[in-house]
Motif scaffolding. Structure first.
Motif: not given
Length: 217
Positions: A63-88
């Motif tokens: 969408y950003m490319l279609e609107d002539n917006i440079d996605p560099i530093d304007q489209a960011i995604i991060s996801l950090d998944c970890n085991i939160a509990w495993s003692w049962s």
């Protein structure tokens, strides 16, 4: 360049060994890390969720490319998944997400997965708590957050109340915490920014004793 890394962990869960593979994908403004557990139903949901996150990022990027917006530093995604509990017999996974797409500020969220190792099935809140008990939790949390967020005016109280309506969808992100194999002690709930108050108030976490539904200090 794409960096793909697999790290193998072994979590001792009382009588069971849980074999965890961590996958990390770093490419441009994508930074994603998530575990797979070798439990088919759980891993299927994790993969589906990660693929959905990447699909949304690709859509934003295009969408950003279609609107002539440079996605560099304007489209960011991060996801950090970890085991939160495993003692049962319950295995809980907690994912912290962040997304920025040319807005005034990015959006943050949490996604959780809860799995019963004994019966090898996903655990939903509705399988643990009845609607009547959820209403009690909603009432207790409303009283708690009115004080916690110093909500004095009626608009602030209505905001909190609307975010805590006794609907399972309002409480979908939680982690099971136990001190023994089969006994659940507390449920840790997460509420996203805007659910209970303005963005500047941030996200909120609270522990609820199980099965009483009281606030756990």
């Amino acid at each position: 360049m794409v960096f793909f890394l697999t790290i193998i962990w072994y979590y001792k869960v009382y009588a069971q060994d849980v074999h965890i593979n961590y996958y990390t994908w770093t490419e441009g403004n994508i930074d994603i890390s998530y575990p797979l557990t070798h439990y088919e139903q759980l891993d299927k949901q994790i993969r589906r969720y990660v693929h959905g996150i990447l699909k949304a990022y690709k859509r934003d990027y295009e969408y950003m490319l279609e609107d002539n917006i440079d996605p560099i530093d304007q489209a960011i995604i991060s996801l950090d998944c970890n085991i939160a509990w495993s003692w049962s017999r319950y295995l809980s996974i907690w994912c912290d997400g962040y997304r920025y797409v040319w807005w005034a500020h990015g959006s943050q969220w949490v996604k959780t997965f809860n799995y019963d190792l004994m019966y090898q099935k996903m655990v939903t809140l509705s399988s643990l708590i009845s609607r009547g008990k959820l209403k009690l939790i909603s009432h207790n949390l409303y009283r708690y957050f009115v004080l916690e967020l110093q909500a004095i005016d009626n608009d602030s109280k209505k905001w909190i109340q609307s975010g805590l309506v006794a609907d399972y969808n309002n409480y979908q992100d939680f982690v099971i915490q136990s001190s023994s194999w089969s006994t659940i002690n507390t449920l840790l709930f997460y509420f996203e920014p805007y659910q209970l108050a303005s963005y500047v108030a941030g996200s909120h976490r609270v522990k609820v004793a199980y099965p009483s539904g009281k606030i756990a200090r």
